[in-house]
Design an enzyme around this catalytic site. Structure first.
Site, short mmCIF file in Angstrom:
data_model
loop_
_atom_site.label_atom_id
_atom_site.label_comp_id
_atom_site.label_asym_id
_atom_site.label_seq_id
_atom_site.Cartn_x
_atom_site.Cartn_y
_atom_site.Cartn_z
N ASP A 164 93.26 86.88 59.69
CA ASP A 164 93.24 86.33 58.33
C ASP A 164 92.70 87.37 57.35
O ASP A 164 91.67 87.15 56.72
CB ASP A 164 92.40 85.03 58.27
CG ASP A 164 90.94 85.25 58.66
OD1 ASP A 164 90.64 86.27 59.34
OD2 ASP A 164 90.09 84.43 58.26
N ASP B 149 89.18 92.17 59.29
CA ASP B 149 90.47 92.03 60.00
C ASP B 149 91.30 93.29 59.75
O ASP B 149 91.97 93.79 60.66
CB ASP B 149 91.27 90.84 59.45
CG ASP B 149 90.54 89.52 59.57
OD1 ASP B 149 90.80 88.77 60.50
OD2 ASP B 149 89.68 89.25 58.71
N ASN C 39 90.06 83.34 55.66
CA ASN C 39 89.36 84.02 54.56
C ASN C 39 89.99 83.70 53.21
O ASN C 39 89.31 83.64 52.20
CB ASN C 39 89.37 85.53 54.78
CG ASN C 39 88.39 85.95 55.86
OD1 ASN C 39 87.34 85.34 56.01
ND2 ASN C 39 88.75 86.96 56.64
N THR D 254 91.24 86.94 65.19
CA THR D 254 90.06 87.31 64.40
C THR D 254 89.92 86.41 63.16
O THR D 254 89.29 86.79 62.18
CB THR D 254 90.13 88.80 63.98
OG1 THR D 254 91.37 89.02 63.28
CG2 THR D 254 90.06 89.71 65.18
N PHE E 166 81.88 81.30 60.71
CA PHE E 166 83.02 80.93 59.85
C PHE E 166 84.30 80.57 60.61
O PHE E 166 84.87 79.50 60.40
CB PHE E 166 83.30 82.08 58.86
CG PHE E 166 84.42 81.78 57.91
CD1 PHE E 166 84.24 80.96 56.81
CD2 PHE E 166 85.69 82.32 58.13
CE1 PHE E 166 85.29 80.68 55.94
CE2 PHE E 166 86.74 82.04 57.27
CZ PHE E 166 86.55 81.22 56.18
N ASN E 167 84.77 81.46 61.49
CA ASN E 167 86.07 81.22 62.14
C ASN E 167 86.10 79.92 62.94
O ASN E 167 87.11 79.22 62.98
CB ASN E 167 86.44 82.39 63.07
CG ASN E 167 86.75 83.65 62.29
OD1 ASN E 167 87.08 83.60 61.11
ND2 ASN E 167 86.65 84.80 62.96
N HIS F 200 82.78 92.83 61.96
CA HIS F 200 82.95 91.77 62.96
C HIS F 200 84.25 91.91 63.77
O HIS F 200 84.23 92.02 65.00
CB HIS F 200 82.99 90.40 62.29
CG HIS F 200 81.83 90.09 61.40
ND1 HIS F 200 80.58 89.81 61.89
CD2 HIS F 200 81.74 90.01 60.04
CE1 HIS F 200 79.77 89.53 60.88
NE2 HIS F 200 80.44 89.66 59.75
N ASP F 201 85.38 91.80 63.07
CA ASP F 201 86.66 91.64 63.77
C ASP F 201 87.06 92.85 64.60
O ASP F 201 87.73 92.71 65.63
CB ASP F 201 87.76 91.32 62.75
CG ASP F 201 87.55 89.95 62.11
OD1 ASP F 201 86.83 89.12 62.71
OD2 ASP F 201 88.10 89.71 61.03
C1 BDR Z 1 84.36 86.22 60.44
O1 BDR Z 1 84.56 85.50 59.24
C2 BDR Z 1 85.43 86.17 58.39
O2 BDR Z 1 84.99 86.14 57.07
C3 BDR Z 1 85.56 87.58 58.93
O3 BDR Z 1 86.85 88.11 58.69
C4 BDR Z 1 85.28 87.42 60.40
O4 BDR Z 1 86.46 87.12 61.11
C5 BDR Z 1 82.88 86.57 60.58
O5 BDR Z 1 82.11 85.41 60.63
CA CA Z 2 88.68 87.47 60.15
#
Ligand code: BDR
Ligand code: CA
Length: 317
Positions: A11, A16, A40, A125, A167-168, A239-240
């Site tokens: 996303d 990402d 996102n 991701t 979040f994801n 992160h991703d």
């Molecule tokens: C995740 O949340 C999104 O905002 C980032 O792309 C990542 O996948 C981190 O918590």
């Molecule tokens: Ca992401």
């Protein structure tokens, strides 16, 4: 060297985008395609961003298929606060030229998995909406999914504002539950490891020195890092990209096997990934969870990936 066949479901999103940059540079991976998730930003925006990144990298050959426009059962919930109005604010990307795949993300993934001559690794991701739908609609393909290497969740920390949820997972907890109970081997890169797998604020210049792709990564880190710099964090979490880095070089990460389930009922904790960290509950392990990373070597991997895009340009000049 035999490349690992992967499908990226994302996303974009700044991190990402960096995951895509890393994956498309690697000789160890064969990116069969990119599918997009609503996370996102809205699905229209994340899809355009995925196309923009591939266009920037000169990779019109990578098929891109658009995913579902909302989580399975919960309302759309985007992260403009972190990724901006476009989902990828900051650097300017070229307008997409290559057309999208006609089929939806899930049908596209199913066809790719079906026709592959070996199990395919899924690399989500973003929220797990498309992956859960794939599992529900094509159960006969489950044995052909080698593993799911995902960014999501957290075992001991969270930052979504809803308890310990990340979040994801928080955006589509029902999809996450389907994935974590599917029986497919899961590698979980959660905030426990990704929050600390950072590009240092003082390392961005090294990226700029690595050419136009490095400069893009630095610009992405500039925008995505604003909030982190404000709160005095140690750098910009990527992160991703931890998912892709794990596939390229698993020795960068310390991992621990455990059972992970999704909280679907907590008033304040819905979407939390509840890990049986010490095995105290005796629940059978279903995931290999990232615990820590060698940050310096991760940055080195990313820098080399950026620089690799420049190779050949010099001769062309
Ligand atoms: C995740 O949340 C999104 O905002 C980032 O792309 C990542 O996948 C981190 O918590
Ligand atoms: Ca992401």
């Amino acid at each position: 060297m035999k490349r690992i066949p992967i499908l990226m479901d994302c996303d974009p999103g700044h991190d990402d985008a960096i995951a895509i940059i890393l994956a498309l540079s690697s000789e160890k991976l064969n990116v069969l395609g990119i599918t997009t998730a609503c996370g996102n930003q809205t699905i229209e925006k994340t899809t355009k961003n995925a196309q923009g990144i591939c266009e920037f990298l000169g990779r019109r050959d990578i098929p891109i298929a658009k995913g579902r426009n909302a989580p399975l059962l919960t309302p759309v919930y985007t992260a403009g606060i972190a990724h901006g109005e476009s989902g990828l604010d900051g650097p300017k990307l070229p307008e997409p030229v290559a057309p999208l795949q006609e089929e939806s993300a899930v049908v596209f993934m199913a066809k790719k998995i079906e026709s592959a001559d070996e199990p395919v690794t899924l690399v989500p991701t973003g929220p797990l909406t498309n992956i859960a739908t794939l599992i529900l609609c094509y159960p006969h393909l489950i044995p052909k999914i080698g593993q799911i290497v995902l960014m999501g969740g957290s075992i001991v920390s969270g930052c979504s504002g809803r308890g310990a949820s990340e979040f994801n997972i928080m955006v589509d907890p029902y999809a996450a539950d389907i994935v974590f109970t599917s029986g497919v081997p899961i590698v979980m890169m959660g905030l426990d490891v990704t929050n600390y797998t950072t590009i240092g604020f003082d390392e961005k210049e090294k990226f700029r020195a690595a050419g136009r792709v490095g400069t893009l990564v630095a610009d992405l880190a500039d925008f995505f890092g604003r909030g982190f710099e404000m709160v005095g964090w140690c750098g910009v979490p990527v992160h991703d990209a931890c998912t892709v880095a794990y596939l390229i070089d698993p020795s960068l990460f310390t991992m621990k096997e455990m059972n992970v389930r999704i909280d679907l009922t907590g008033e304040f904790t819905m979407g939390s990934t509840v890990g049986d960290y010490c095995g105290a509950e005796g629940r059978e392990a279903n995931a290999l969870v990232g615990i820590s990373s060698d940050r310096e070597r991760f940055v080195e991997l990313l820098l080399n990936a950026c620089a690799s895009y420049g190779k050949g340009d010099k001769e062309d000049e």
